[in-house]
Structures are given as structure tokens and as C-alpha cells.
Design an enzyme around this catalytic site. Structure first.
Site, short mmCIF file in Angstrom:
data_model
loop_
_atom_site.label_atom_id
_atom_site.label_comp_id
_atom_site.label_asym_id
_atom_site.label_seq_id
_atom_site.Cartn_x
_atom_site.Cartn_y
_atom_site.Cartn_z
N ASN A 10 43.05 53.86 39.61
CA ASN A 10 43.39 53.07 40.36
C ASN A 10 45.05 52.89 38.64
O ASN A 10 44.04 51.92 37.92
CB ASN A 10 42.87 51.89 40.74
N TRP A 11 45.14 53.13 38.83
CA TRP A 11 46.79 53.40 37.45
C TRP A 11 47.31 51.95 37.93
O TRP A 11 48.15 51.96 36.84
CB TRP A 11 47.68 54.79 37.24
N LYS A 12 46.77 51.90 38.77
CA LYS A 12 48.07 50.16 39.21
C LYS A 12 49.02 50.69 38.31
O LYS A 12 49.96 51.46 38.69
CB LYS A 12 47.69 48.89 37.90
N HIS A 95 43.45 45.67 47.09
CA HIS A 95 43.78 44.90 45.96
C HIS A 95 43.82 43.40 45.92
O HIS A 95 44.40 43.07 46.35
CB HIS A 95 44.31 45.35 44.91
N GLU A 97 44.87 41.91 42.77
CA GLU A 97 46.43 41.69 42.92
C GLU A 97 47.14 41.90 43.46
O GLU A 97 48.09 40.36 43.76
CB GLU A 97 46.61 43.15 41.47
N GLU A 167 35.04 44.68 44.54
CA GLU A 167 35.77 44.32 43.34
C GLU A 167 35.75 42.73 43.35
O GLU A 167 36.75 42.65 43.22
CB GLU A 167 37.08 44.99 43.43
N GLY A 173 39.78 44.31 34.92
CA GLY A 173 40.48 44.34 33.73
C GLY A 173 39.61 42.61 32.44
O GLY A 173 40.42 42.73 31.72
N SER A 213 35.90 46.80 35.83
CA SER A 213 35.18 47.10 34.22
C SER A 213 34.15 48.35 34.19
O SER A 213 33.14 48.39 33.34
CB SER A 213 35.07 45.56 33.74
P1 13P Z 1 39.80 47.45 35.47
O1 13P Z 1 38.41 48.65 35.80
O2 13P Z 1 40.60 47.26 34.84
O3 13P Z 1 38.46 46.83 35.49
O4 13P Z 1 39.87 47.36 37.10
C1 13P Z 1 39.44 47.51 38.61
C2 13P Z 1 40.48 47.36 39.65
O5 13P Z 1 41.15 46.43 39.89
C3 13P Z 1 40.70 48.67 40.19
O6 13P Z 1 41.35 48.41 41.49
#
Ligand code: 13P
Length: 249
Positions: A10-12, A95, A97, A167, A173, A213
Site C-alpha cells: 500500500n503505497w498510500k 483503510h 486512514e 490492521e 506507521g 509495521s
Molecule cells: P505501515 O506498514 O507503514 O505500518 O502501514 C501499514 C498500512 O497501513 C498498510 O495498509
């Protein structure tokens, strides 16, 4: 588990087209011998077409990170499942976010899932508790509500195309991943729920992947748990080498 594990990036909101292209050119060589794992890159909309051209002869699949539930109309700035269906195979939905920053509810995510399935896209449905919810012993209740709410009216047959991503919000993060035992406990609970909501076979065949993470140095431990069928990787997926390492785990 006999099912093929899935590792998704997931590159966001990261990487312009040039950066995406350079990543893929490097990454495809690092994972070209992997046959028993499905590898998906969920890139920003702007890079999807370019990446699609580059992955034609590779074992890399493509995903989006969001979509609107309507197929077309006056929704300035939105992208629909109908638009995505010729480009990607997967789409991340729900997600944390999106839930926290853009106030997405289980009801809204459910509509998106319905539209994704209608357009033959495979949703990667994200669920997970906040730290406060965990500390208040609400984890399983939250997971149950999110899973039931988001999968409302999803049929047995449609479940074949659903991937569930656990998640925990506190692990995203933060560099502080759930321990394999913490993750396994929730994954097992999700599988039991799926068995009650659907049946044993569907529960057994649904991939439940972990995100939060995940890094090259903790992936093996997490992925060795019986109910963890893959990973959804944020930060560590931005670097071809580290994401390649996780895929090769
Ligand atoms: P991180 O791997 O940066 O913690 O992010 C996880 C995530 O949100 C994947 O969708």
C-alpha cells in the site's frame, strides 16, 4: 494453510509516475522467481496505467487504494469501480486512514464493496481497532462490528473475491507491529466469525492478511502464524529491496 498467500504493497499517497516506474523496474527482478505468493502493488491512481504496461510479463498484480461506490456521475474528484475494472484486479477498501481522516463508516465501505464486487474487483477489506479500543478490551467487538457491517449482503459466492486485512490502527506507521501472537489471536477470531457468518469452507478459504509495521525483520514470524495468510505493507513497500525481501520471506 493451503491457500496462496498474498503480499500487497500500500503505497498510500507516495511516488510520482517516474518513481513508480523506477520501483517496478527494479522490483520485478527481485521477485521474478516467486510462484507460490501473490504479489500486489496498490499504487496511487496516477501511476496505475504506467505500471500496468510494465507488469504485463511479470508475476505482479495491480490494485487501487480506494474508489467511490457509484459508477459515474457528479462526484467531483472521485474514481469509480467501473473506471478501475479494466486496470486493476484489487482495491483496498476501509483503510483506517480512510475511516479516520475521511470519516468513512462501515455502511459506506459496504456500499463500496458491493460496487467493487459488481465490477469484478477484489476488495482488500481493512479492519482494526485503535489503541484506546484495545486498552478498553473492545478489540473483538470492534472487529466483529466492522466485519459484519462491511460485509453486509455479501454472498457466499462473492466471498471468494474478498481478502480481509487486519490492521490494528496502533501498529500502522508506528514501527510497533502487533506481536505474532496478538495478530494470530485476532486472525483466528476473524476466521471463526466468517465461519459463523458464512460456512466452514468459506472461512477456511478466505485470506486474512496482516498490516501494521510489517518489515523484512518481522515478516517471517508474523507470516508463520497459522491464520496469517499474507501482509499489507505500507512504509516498507516503498523501497523495492525491502518489499522484495518481504515477498521472498
Ligand atoms: P505501515 O506498514 O507503514 O505500518 O502501514 C501499514 C498500512 O497501513 C498498510 O495498509
Amino acid at each position: 494453510m493451503a491457500m496462496k498467500p498474498l503480499i500487497a504493497a500500500n503505497w498510500k499517497m507516495n511516488k510520482d509516475i517516474k518513481e513508480a516506474v523506477s520501483f517496478i523496474n527494479k522490483f520485478k527482478n527481485l521477485i521474478k522467481n516467486i510462484k507460490n505468493t501473490e504479489i500486489v502493488i496498490c499504487a496511487p491512481f496516477t501511476s496505475l496505467s504506467e505500471i500496468k504496461k510494465l507488469i504485463k510479463t511479470t508475476n505482479i498484480k495491480l490494485g487501487a487504494q480506494n474508489m467511490h461506490f457509484e459508477e459515474k456521475g457528479a462526484f467531483t474528484g472521485e474514481i469509480s469501480g467501473l473506471m478501475l475494472k479494466d486496470i486493476v484486479e484489487y482495491v483496498i477498501l476501509g483503510h483506517s486512514e480512510r475511516r479516520q481522516i475521511f470519516h468513512e463508516t462501515d455502511d459506506l465501505i459496504n456500499k463500496k464493496i458491493e460496487s467493487a464486487l459488481k465490477n469484478k474487483l477484489k476488495p482488500i477489506l481493512c479492519i482494526g481497532e485503535t489503541l484506546q479500543q484495545r486498552n478498553n478490551n473492545k478489540t473483538m467487538k470492534i472487529i466483529k462490528n466492522q466485519l459484519k457491517g462491511c460485509l453486509k449482503n455479501v454472498s457466499n459466492d462473492e466471498m471468494k473475491n474478498i481478502v480481509v486485512a487486519y490492521e490494528p490502527v496502533w501498529a500502522i506507521g508506528t514501527g510497533k507491529n502487533a506481536t505474532p501472537e496478538q495478530a494470530e489471536e485476532v486472525h483466528k477470531f476473524i476466521r471463526e466469525l466468517l465461519s459463523k457468518m458464512y460456512n466452514e469452507t468459506i472461512s477456511k478459504n478466505t485470506r486474512i492478511i496482516y498490516g501494521g509495521s510489517m518489515k523484512p525483520n518481522n515478516a517471517r514470524e508474523l507470516l508463520s502464524m497459522p491464520n496469517i495468510n499474507g501482509g499489507l505493507v505500507g512504509g516498507a513497500s516503498l523501497d523495492a529491496k525491502s518489499f522484495g525481501e518481504i515477498c521472498n520471506t
